[in-house]
Design an enzyme around this catalytic site. Sequence first.
Site, PDB file in Angstrom:
ATOM      1  N   ASP A 112       8.595  -3.187   0.562  1.00  0.00           N
ATOM      2  CA  ASP A 112       7.083  -3.494   1.367  1.00  0.00           C
ATOM      3  C   ASP A 112       6.276  -3.391   0.441  1.00  0.00           C
ATOM      4  O   ASP A 112       5.775  -2.612  -0.545  1.00  0.00           O
ATOM      5  CB  ASP A 112       7.062  -1.980   1.807  1.00  0.00           C
ATOM      6  CG  ASP A 112       5.864  -1.794   2.649  1.00  0.00           C
ATOM      7  OD1 ASP A 112       5.023  -2.659   2.824  1.00  0.00           O
ATOM      8  OD2 ASP A 112       5.586  -0.548   3.306  1.00  0.00           O
ATOM      9  N   LYS A 142      -0.461  -3.565  -1.205  1.00  0.00           N
ATOM     10  CA  LYS A 142      -0.570  -2.321  -1.780  1.00  0.00           C
ATOM     11  C   LYS A 142      -0.980  -2.322  -3.353  1.00  0.00           C
ATOM     12  O   LYS A 142      -0.891  -3.438  -3.898  1.00  0.00           O
ATOM     13  CB  LYS A 142       0.938  -1.736  -1.805  1.00  0.00           C
ATOM     14  CG  LYS A 142       1.536  -1.067  -0.479  1.00  0.00           C
ATOM     15  CD  LYS A 142       2.866  -0.553  -0.611  1.00  0.00           C
ATOM     16  CE  LYS A 142       3.383  -0.105   0.687  1.00  0.00           C
ATOM     17  NZ  LYS A 142       2.564   1.039   1.088  1.00  0.00           N
ATOM     18  N   GLU A 200       3.994  -1.567   8.995  1.00  0.00           N
ATOM     19  CA  GLU A 200       5.059  -2.546   9.187  1.00  0.00           C
ATOM     20  C   GLU A 200       6.383  -1.792   9.695  1.00  0.00           C
ATOM     21  O   GLU A 200       6.937  -2.563  10.703  1.00  0.00           O
ATOM     22  CB  GLU A 200       5.263  -3.594   8.049  1.00  0.00           C
ATOM     23  CG  GLU A 200       6.387  -3.021   7.051  1.00  0.00           C
ATOM     24  CD  GLU A 200       5.885  -1.783   6.206  1.00  0.00           C
ATOM     25  OE1 GLU A 200       4.813  -1.512   6.319  1.00  0.00           O
ATOM     26  OE2 GLU A 200       6.774  -1.002   5.884  1.00  0.00           O
ATOM     27  N   ARG A 202       6.531   0.724  11.681  1.00  0.00           N
ATOM     28  CA  ARG A 202       6.563   1.221  13.106  1.00  0.00           C
ATOM     29  C   ARG A 202       6.570  -0.320  13.959  1.00  0.00           C
ATOM     30  O   ARG A 202       6.918  -0.118  15.107  1.00  0.00           O
ATOM     31  CB  ARG A 202       5.102   1.980  13.457  1.00  0.00           C
ATOM     32  CG  ARG A 202       3.901   0.793  13.282  1.00  0.00           C
ATOM     33  CD  ARG A 202       2.554   1.800  13.133  1.00  0.00           C
ATOM     34  NE  ARG A 202       2.744   2.708  11.778  1.00  0.00           N
ATOM     35  CZ  ARG A 202       1.800   3.424  11.527  1.00  0.00           C
ATOM     36  NH1 ARG A 202       0.700   3.572  12.359  1.00  0.00           N
ATOM     37  NH2 ARG A 202       1.595   4.217  10.316  1.00  0.00           N
ATOM     38  N   ASP A 241      12.303   1.244   0.975  1.00  0.00           N
ATOM     39  CA  ASP A 241      11.578   1.405   2.300  1.00  0.00           C
ATOM     40  C   ASP A 241      12.838   1.018   3.343  1.00  0.00           C
ATOM     41  O   ASP A 241      12.495   1.034   4.414  1.00  0.00           O
ATOM     42  CB  ASP A 241      10.662   0.550   2.222  1.00  0.00           C
ATOM     43  CG  ASP A 241       9.413   0.833   3.261  1.00  0.00           C
ATOM     44  OD1 ASP A 241       9.555   2.351   3.616  1.00  0.00           O
ATOM     45  OD2 ASP A 241       8.561   0.318   3.453  1.00  0.00           O
ATOM     46  N   ASP A 256       0.493  -3.382   6.295  1.00  0.00           N
ATOM     47  CA  ASP A 256       1.107  -2.289   5.634  1.00  0.00           C
ATOM     48  C   ASP A 256       1.675  -1.253   6.520  1.00  0.00           C
ATOM     49  O   ASP A 256       2.713  -0.465   6.340  1.00  0.00           O
ATOM     50  CB  ASP A 256       0.182  -1.680   4.557  1.00  0.00           C
ATOM     51  CG  ASP A 256       0.976  -0.924   3.507  1.00  0.00           C
ATOM     52  OD1 ASP A 256       2.250  -0.951   3.542  1.00  0.00           O
ATOM     53  OD2 ASP A 256       0.390  -0.044   2.717  1.00  0.00           O
ATOM     54  N   LYS A 312      14.639   2.632   9.946  1.00  0.00           N
ATOM     55  CA  LYS A 312      13.770   1.588   9.388  1.00  0.00           C
ATOM     56  C   LYS A 312      14.455   0.621   8.019  1.00  0.00           C
ATOM     57  O   LYS A 312      14.988   1.409   7.091  1.00  0.00           O
ATOM     58  CB  LYS A 312      12.399   2.099   8.972  1.00  0.00           C
ATOM     59  CG  LYS A 312      11.543   1.375   8.156  1.00  0.00           C
ATOM     60  CD  LYS A 312      10.195   1.699   7.744  1.00  0.00           C
ATOM     61  CE  LYS A 312       9.111   1.156   6.820  1.00  0.00           C
ATOM     62  NZ  LYS A 312       7.843   1.814   6.312  1.00  0.00           N
TER      63      LYS A 312
HETATM   64  N1  BES Z   1       6.410   2.547   3.552  1.00  0.00           N
HETATM   65  C1  BES Z   1       5.529   2.981   3.644  1.00  0.00           C
HETATM   66  C2  BES Z   1       5.315   4.725   3.478  1.00  0.00           C
HETATM   67  C3  BES Z   1       5.494   4.980   2.397  1.00  0.00           C
HETATM   68  C4  BES Z   1       4.883   5.630   1.279  1.00  0.00           C
HETATM   69  C5  BES Z   1       7.094   5.348   1.835  1.00  0.00           C
HETATM   70  C6  BES Z   1       5.228   6.104   0.205  1.00  0.00           C
HETATM   71  C7  BES Z   1       7.466   5.977   0.873  1.00  0.00           C
HETATM   72  C8  BES Z   1       6.487   6.477   0.126  1.00  0.00           C
HETATM   73  C9  BES Z   1       4.697   2.545   4.751  1.00  0.00           C
HETATM   74  O1  BES Z   1       5.031   1.245   5.314  1.00  0.00           O
HETATM   75  C10 BES Z   1       3.096   2.395   4.620  1.00  0.00           C
HETATM   76  O2  BES Z   1       2.933   1.472   3.988  1.00  0.00           O
HETATM   77  N2  BES Z   1       2.502   3.355   5.537  1.00  0.00           N
HETATM   78  C11 BES Z   1       1.130   3.293   5.298  1.00  0.00           C
HETATM   79  C12 BES Z   1       0.403   3.418   6.810  1.00  0.00           C
HETATM   80  C13 BES Z   1      -0.864   3.112   6.879  1.00  0.00           C
HETATM   81  C14 BES Z   1      -1.105   1.678   6.615  1.00  0.00           C
HETATM   82  C15 BES Z   1      -1.255   3.470   8.273  1.00  0.00           C
HETATM   83  C16 BES Z   1       0.597   4.541   4.551  1.00  0.00           C
HETATM   84  O3  BES Z   1       1.287   5.624   4.588  1.00  0.00           O
HETATM   85  O4  BES Z   1      -0.182   4.395   3.727  1.00  0.00           O
HETATM   86 ZN    ZN Z   2       6.883   0.495   4.795  1.00  0.00          ZN
HETATM   87 MN    MN Z   3       3.833  -0.396   4.565  1.00  0.00          MN
END
Ligand code: BES
Ligand code: ZN
Ligand code: MN
Length: 503
Positions: free
Chosen positions: A274, A281, A353, A355, A292, A351, A269
């Site tokens: 992000d 966020k 993104e 996947r 990220d 968010d 990824k």
């Molecule tokens: N990049 C984030 C995940 C992340 C969180 C990485 C903290 C490193 C530290 C990812 O893109 C994300 O935002 N995931 C969301 C998924 C949700 C929207 C289903 C999350 O984990 O809240």
């Molecule tokens: Zn992310």
């Molecule tokens: Mn995200």
Amino acid sequence: MKITASADSVGQHATPALALGLFEANEWAPTGPLADLNRAMADEIRAVMAEGDFRAKKNETLVLYTQGRLPARRIILVGLGKAEDLSPNGIRQAAATAATKARDLGLSELSVLLLGHDRDGIGSDKAAEAIAEGAILGSYVFRELKTEDNGVRPAIEKLVIVAPEAPSLSEIEASIRVGHVIAESTAVARDLINRPANIATPSHIVAAAQDIAEGTGLACHVLDKAKMASLGMHLLLSVNQGGNEPAQMVILEHNADRTDLPCIALVGKGITFDTGGISLKPAQGMEAMKGDMGGAAAVLGAMRAVALLGLPLRVVGLTPLTENMPDAQATRPGDVVRSLKGLTVEVISTDAEGRMILADALTYAGKYQPDAIFDIATLTGSRIIALGDHAAAVMGDDQLIKRLTTAGETTGERVWPLPLFEAYGEQLKSEVADLRNVGGREAGSITGGFFLSRFVPENTPWVHIDIAGLSLTEKATPYAPKGGTGFGVRLFVEMLRRWKANE
Ligand code: BES
Ligand code: ZN
Ligand code: MN
């Protein structure tokens, strides 16, 4: 860092500092070179152990001054903990501790004594590899954006592994090279992670990949937006819509023309920042989202090492790269986008993104007809809640998970499985499209993995590795300072080095 091997005896070896790993012991009874050293030091090493001033606890250090009793000016004692617990990881940590101790003493040179050719089942070759690797990993600092000296001394420049008992010095030298390549490749990944998103843009990462290719002989292809659009990679492109930096995908290939070898694809990824997109966020801590792209960095670092080590495998590294920004052009929650695979996705959260871009990259990887696919991604905050600092989450093929588990035991990058029961698929059902991109708060890491599973090429064993929170951290460890850790580089390289043996 220049690392060499020497067969000097301790009585011969001149150095500003000689590091010596010692085990915890009730009564320290040295033999061989250690006994010689202790005798030359008028029994001082035994005395500091007996007094309890140095207990040889893991990564404890004590500096002794030889005052002319030996050609080495200092002896740095480094604790290895209990002998029965010694692992390559313990050796890496001890070497890192010694290298940083020498640096903090203001030295530019260090020697490390390597004893025994088969102590505790770790051969001198593996030990030399771990010393080289640990010393470089532990000496890493990210200073390229500082214009003022902030008091941090530069890393030691020269390390000598003194191995008077080793059966073959050239074997030690070969192991040093391996450790060196692996640690430097991890540093390449750390640099990319530590660089902020205004520097480490998709094009910056493409350029870094091209540099790696040039330095190693890897084949390198880049897909630009036009190419991705013509192929139909709209999940990736939909994430890119809100940003000014064009999306790109890098493909590095090792042994590209060797269709006779097992083919392994690594997909990382590469979200260079992000923000969450329209599903923005919170501001607090958002700066960490420069990391990220830690999955992409791990893949690029691993590819560099795979090439330099000349592993007898065909390995393809794929890194989809884009920012995730909010903008008038950005994808909206509720939008439906068509994937390269043909499945349509309802974007519930912009968010989620990672996947999206991985889904298209996983499908694209099918073009290489790989025998196995691994993806690595900072995918979910739930990973952090579930497993904290000490294990990445893995999902998918059991056999491949076993390979990662074994490799992770050795490198200290441990992984732990989560299930992908079909029932979790319910959470990804959409009213309007084939599936939605989020499945609610419950089992967040699993539904992320489940989503990806839908885009893996048919009949291809696959594993998803979630490294959220492990790739960029606030906590220093003995061989990774705060910041980018490069988690995944050493895990992949170790697994691929063992690939055949495990078949
Ligand atoms: N990049 C984030 C995940 C992340 C969180 C990485 C903290 C490193 C530290 C990812 O893109 C994300 O935002 N995931 C969301 C998924 C949700 C929207 C289903 C999350 O984990 O809240
Ligand atoms: Zn992310
Ligand atoms: Mn995200």
